[in-house]
Design a protein around this motif. Structure first.
Motif, PDB file in Angstrom:
ATOM      1  N   ALA A 279       8.994   4.791 -25.812  1.00 20.30           N
ATOM      2  CA  ALA A 279       8.657   4.415 -26.820  1.00 20.30           C
ATOM      3  C   ALA A 279       7.239   4.806 -26.997  1.00 20.30           C
ATOM      4  CB  ALA A 279       7.694   3.271 -26.083  1.00 20.30           C
ATOM      5  N   VAL A 280       6.307   5.729 -25.994  1.00 19.32           N
ATOM      6  CA  VAL A 280       5.232   6.535 -27.084  1.00 19.32           C
ATOM      7  C   VAL A 280       5.529   7.628 -28.019  1.00 19.32           C
ATOM      8  CG1 VAL A 280       3.697   8.390 -26.271  1.00 19.32           C
ATOM      9  CG2 VAL A 280       4.241   6.191 -24.445  1.00 19.32           C
ATOM     10  N   VAL A 281       7.224   8.210 -27.540  1.00 17.65           N
ATOM     11  CA  VAL A 281       7.217   8.638 -28.743  1.00 17.65           C
ATOM     12  C   VAL A 281       7.357   7.631 -29.846  1.00 17.65           C
ATOM     13  CG1 VAL A 281       9.090  10.467 -29.414  1.00 17.65           C
ATOM     14  CG2 VAL A 281       8.392  11.052 -26.944  1.00 17.65           C
ATOM     15  N   VAL A 282       8.198   7.446 -30.025  1.00 20.85           N
ATOM     16  CA  VAL A 282       8.773   6.827 -30.501  1.00 20.85           C
ATOM     17  C   VAL A 282       6.825   6.021 -31.819  1.00 20.85           C
ATOM     18  CG1 VAL A 282       9.824   4.797 -32.351  1.00 20.85           C
ATOM     19  CG2 VAL A 282      10.709   6.201 -30.232  1.00 20.85           C
ATOM     20  N   ARG A 283       6.320   5.642 -31.179  1.00 20.87           N
ATOM     21  CA  ARG A 283       5.759   4.621 -31.577  1.00 20.87           C
ATOM     22  C   ARG A 283       4.132   5.851 -32.567  1.00 20.87           C
ATOM     23  NH1 ARG A 283       2.440   2.960 -27.087  1.00 20.87           N
ATOM     24  NH2 ARG A 283       4.152   0.956 -26.982  1.00 20.87           N
ATOM     25  N   ARG A 284       4.369   6.996 -32.288  1.00 18.30           N
ATOM     26  CA  ARG A 284       3.359   7.688 -33.275  1.00 18.30           C
ATOM     27  C   ARG A 284       4.269   7.436 -35.439  1.00 18.30           C
ATOM     28  NH1 ARG A 284       4.020  13.239 -29.958  1.00 18.30           N
ATOM     29  NH2 ARG A 284       2.865  11.970 -28.409  1.00 18.30           N
ATOM     30  N   GLY A 285       5.526   7.195 -34.923  1.00 19.52           N
ATOM     31  CA  GLY A 285       5.945   6.906 -36.841  1.00 19.52           C
ATOM     32  C   GLY A 285       6.525   5.406 -37.216  1.00 19.52           C
ATOM     33  N   SER A 286       6.678   4.941 -35.511  1.00 23.18           N
ATOM     34  CA  SER A 286       6.778   3.397 -36.049  1.00 23.18           C
ATOM     35  C   SER A 286       6.520   2.486 -34.796  1.00 23.18           C
ATOM     36  CB  SER A 286       8.630   3.237 -36.345  1.00 23.18           C
ATOM     37  OG  SER A 286       8.716   2.406 -36.640  1.00 23.18           O
ATOM     38  N   PRO A 287       5.776   2.108 -35.170  1.00 20.13           N
ATOM     39  CA  PRO A 287       5.031   1.485 -33.962  1.00 20.13           C
ATOM     40  C   PRO A 287       5.947  -0.180 -33.433  1.00 20.13           C
ATOM     41  CG  PRO A 287       3.362   1.349 -35.580  1.00 20.13           C
ATOM     42  CD  PRO A 287       4.548   2.160 -35.968  1.00 20.13           C
ATOM     43  N   GLU A 288       6.484  -0.730 -34.667  1.00 21.58           N
ATOM     44  CA  GLU A 288       7.419  -1.607 -34.192  1.00 21.58           C
ATOM     45  C   GLU A 288       8.741  -1.727 -34.180  1.00 21.58           C
ATOM     46  OE1 GLU A 288       6.256  -0.130 -37.287  1.00 21.58           O
ATOM     47  OE2 GLU A 288       4.668  -0.964 -37.799  1.00 21.58           O
ATOM     48  N   THR A 289       9.152   0.361 -34.060  1.00 24.22           N
ATOM     49  CA  THR A 289      10.671   0.045 -33.788  1.00 24.22           C
ATOM     50  C   THR A 289      10.081   0.510 -32.065  1.00 24.22           C
ATOM     51  OG1 THR A 289      11.396   1.461 -35.259  1.00 24.22           O
ATOM     52  CG2 THR A 289      12.297   1.800 -32.974  1.00 24.22           C
ATOM     53  N   ALA A 290       8.920   0.631 -30.841  1.00 22.63           N
ATOM     54  CA  ALA A 290       8.537   1.503 -30.315  1.00 22.63           C
ATOM     55  C   ALA A 290       7.967  -0.577 -29.692  1.00 22.63           C
ATOM     56  CB  ALA A 290       6.664   1.431 -30.681  1.00 22.63           C
ATOM     57  N   LEU A 291       8.106  -1.693 -29.695  1.00 20.39           N
ATOM     58  CA  LEU A 291       7.436  -2.498 -29.386  1.00 20.39           C
ATOM     59  C   LEU A 291       9.458  -3.162 -29.540  1.00 20.39           C
ATOM     60  CD1 LEU A 291       5.830  -5.004 -28.458  1.00 20.39           C
ATOM     61  CD2 LEU A 291       5.207  -6.220 -30.555  1.00 20.39           C
ATOM     62  N   LEU A 292       9.286  -2.779 -30.416  1.00 19.21           N
ATOM     63  CA  LEU A 292      11.679  -3.822 -30.616  1.00 19.21           C
ATOM     64  C   LEU A 292      11.790  -2.318 -29.051  1.00 19.21           C
ATOM     65  CD1 LEU A 292      12.530  -3.895 -33.970  1.00 19.21           C
ATOM     66  CD2 LEU A 292      12.102  -5.929 -32.199  1.00 19.21           C
ATOM     67  N   LEU A 293      11.924  -1.404 -28.697  1.00 21.65           N
ATOM     68  CA  LEU A 293      12.617  -0.995 -27.772  1.00 21.65           C
ATOM     69  C   LEU A 293      12.155  -1.558 -26.186  1.00 21.65           C
ATOM     70  CD1 LEU A 293      13.936   1.688 -27.036  1.00 21.65           C
ATOM     71  CD2 LEU A 293      11.711   3.049 -27.233  1.00 21.65           C
ATOM     72  N   ALA A 294      10.575  -1.460 -25.891  1.00 20.45           N
ATOM     73  CA  ALA A 294      10.034  -2.662 -24.841  1.00 20.45           C
ATOM     74  C   ALA A 294      10.391  -4.023 -24.488  1.00 20.45           C
ATOM     75  CB  ALA A 294       8.679  -2.595 -25.332  1.00 20.45           C
ATOM     76  N   VAL A 295      10.543  -4.534 -26.264  1.00 22.16           N
ATOM     77  CA  VAL A 295      11.090  -5.728 -24.851  1.00 22.16           C
ATOM     78  C   VAL A 295      12.585  -5.710 -24.999  1.00 22.16           C
ATOM     79  CG1 VAL A 295      12.178  -8.111 -27.208  1.00 22.16           C
ATOM     80  CG2 VAL A 295       9.920  -6.551 -27.343  1.00 22.16           C
ATOM     81  N   ALA A 296      14.123  -4.915 -25.671  1.00 18.24           N
ATOM     82  CA  ALA A 296      14.878  -4.930 -25.245  1.00 18.24           C
ATOM     83  C   ALA A 296      14.997  -4.408 -23.543  1.00 18.24           C
ATOM     84  CB  ALA A 296      15.710  -3.588 -26.457  1.00 18.24           C
ATOM     85  N   ALA A 297      14.507  -3.120 -22.874  1.00 18.92           N
ATOM     86  CA  ALA A 297      14.610  -2.833 -22.035  1.00 18.92           C
ATOM     87  C   ALA A 297      14.229  -4.300 -21.041  1.00 18.92           C
ATOM     88  CB  ALA A 297      13.176  -1.174 -22.298  1.00 18.92           C
ATOM     89  N   ALA A 298      12.815  -4.775 -21.426  1.00 18.51           N
ATOM     90  CA  ALA A 298      12.099  -5.575 -20.065  1.00 18.51           C
ATOM     91  C   ALA A 298      13.887  -7.261 -20.722  1.00 18.51           C
ATOM     92  CB  ALA A 298      11.728  -6.448 -21.113  1.00 18.51           C
ATOM     93  N   VAL A 299      14.302  -6.783 -21.721  1.00 16.37           N
ATOM     94  CA  VAL A 299      15.376  -8.055 -20.997  1.00 16.37           C
ATOM     95  C   VAL A 299      16.299  -7.495 -21.012  1.00 16.37           C
ATOM     96  CG1 VAL A 299      17.367  -9.142 -23.189  1.00 16.37           C
ATOM     97  CG2 VAL A 299      15.203  -9.119 -23.430  1.00 16.37           C
ATOM     98  N   VAL A 300      17.504  -6.240 -20.815  1.00 15.84           N
ATOM     99  CA  VAL A 300      18.419  -5.682 -19.900  1.00 15.84           C
ATOM    100  C   VAL A 300      17.300  -5.830 -18.428  1.00 15.84           C
ATOM    101  CG1 VAL A 300      19.345  -3.589 -19.587  1.00 15.84           C
ATOM    102  CG2 VAL A 300      18.835  -4.458 -22.248  1.00 15.84           C
TER     103      VAL A 300
ATOM    104  N   GLY B  47      12.603   2.980 -13.009  1.00 16.06           N
ATOM    105  CA  GLY B  47      13.429   4.515 -13.949  1.00 16.06           C
ATOM    106  C   GLY B  47      13.791   3.775 -15.082  1.00 16.06           C
ATOM    107  N   ALA B  48      14.490   2.866 -15.467  1.00 15.54           N
ATOM    108  CA  ALA B  48      14.807   2.115 -16.728  1.00 15.54           C
ATOM    109  C   ALA B  48      13.338   2.169 -17.885  1.00 15.54           C
ATOM    110  CB  ALA B  48      15.998   0.809 -16.542  1.00 15.54           C
ATOM    111  N   CYS B  49      12.608   1.208 -17.086  1.00 18.45           N
ATOM    112  CA  CYS B  49      10.570   0.798 -17.219  1.00 18.45           C
ATOM    113  C   CYS B  49      10.525   2.540 -17.805  1.00 18.45           C
ATOM    114  CB  CYS B  49      10.836   0.608 -16.771  1.00 18.45           C
ATOM    115  SG  CYS B  49      11.456  -1.756 -17.170  1.00 18.45           S
ATOM    116  N   VAL B  50      10.441   3.122 -17.121  1.00 17.99           N
ATOM    117  CA  VAL B  50       9.903   4.519 -17.325  1.00 17.99           C
ATOM    118  C   VAL B  50       9.954   5.138 -18.257  1.00 17.99           C
ATOM    119  CG1 VAL B  50       9.441   6.539 -16.080  1.00 17.99           C
ATOM    120  CG2 VAL B  50       8.322   4.550 -15.033  1.00 17.99           C
ATOM    121  N   VAL B  51      11.183   5.459 -18.556  1.00 14.77           N
ATOM    122  CA  VAL B  51      11.922   5.822 -19.688  1.00 14.77           C
ATOM    123  C   VAL B  51      11.433   5.593 -20.663  1.00 14.77           C
ATOM    124  CG1 VAL B  51      14.757   6.585 -20.192  1.00 14.77           C
ATOM    125  CG2 VAL B  51      14.085   7.148 -17.825  1.00 14.77           C
ATOM    126  N   CYS B  52      12.185   4.166 -20.721  1.00 15.29           N
ATOM    127  CA  CYS B  52      11.526   2.615 -21.794  1.00 15.29           C
ATOM    128  C   CYS B  52      10.285   3.608 -22.034  1.00 15.29           C
ATOM    129  CB  CYS B  52      12.442   2.101 -22.087  1.00 15.29           C
ATOM    130  SG  CYS B  52      12.290   1.162 -23.751  1.00 15.29           S
TER     131      CYS B  52
END
Length: 129
Positions: free
Chosen positions: A18-39, A9-14
């Motif tokens: 990330a899909v929404v954020v990726r349009r404006g800032s791909p770097e932020t989307a990647l950091l969001l994915a990394v943060a979710a993976a760490v959690v 669930g957490a990974c799907v939400v993340c």
């Protein structure tokens, strides 16, 4: 099972965020994915302690030297890290780096397996004598 559902669930939400954020800032989307993976990995780490204690007990009761299990544990750890690292590289659009991570992981797994391979070789040599 509850932990798996929470992690999924957490990974799907993340991923949706990330899909929404990726349009404006791909770097932020990647950091969001990394943060979710760490959690998620930290949450799974607690459950992993139970598995490790069971494997230690299994090793003690089997009569097999614990030194033979250590390379196995290390190789599994390397495989998990490489899988996550390679996926994150692919998500960042770096397929070549993902391949390098996977190759490095294979080499590291072979290196940590050398003590086990040496033990197998010595057993084979003893049987041939």
């Amino acid at each position: 099972m509850e932990l798996a559902i929470q992690a999924a669930g957490a990974c799907v939400v993340c991923a949706l965020l990330a899909v929404v954020v990726r349009r404006g800032s791909p770097e932020t989307a990647l950091l969001l994915a990394v943060a979710a993976a760490v959690v998620v990995l930290l949450a799974v780490g607690q459950a992993l302690e139970e598995v490790i204690s069971f494997l230690a007990e299994l090793g003690e009761r089997s009569g097999i030297s614990p030194e033979l299990f250590v390379p196995l544990y290390k190789a599994v750890g390397i495989a998990l890290v490489v899988r996550v690292g390679g996926s994150l590289c692919r998500d960042a659009g770096e397929s070549a780096l993902a391949s390098v991570v996977e190759t490095a992981g294979a080499v590291c797994a072979l290196v940590v397996s050398l003590p086990l391979l040496r033990t197998v070789l010595s057993l084979l040599l003893e049987l041939m004598e």
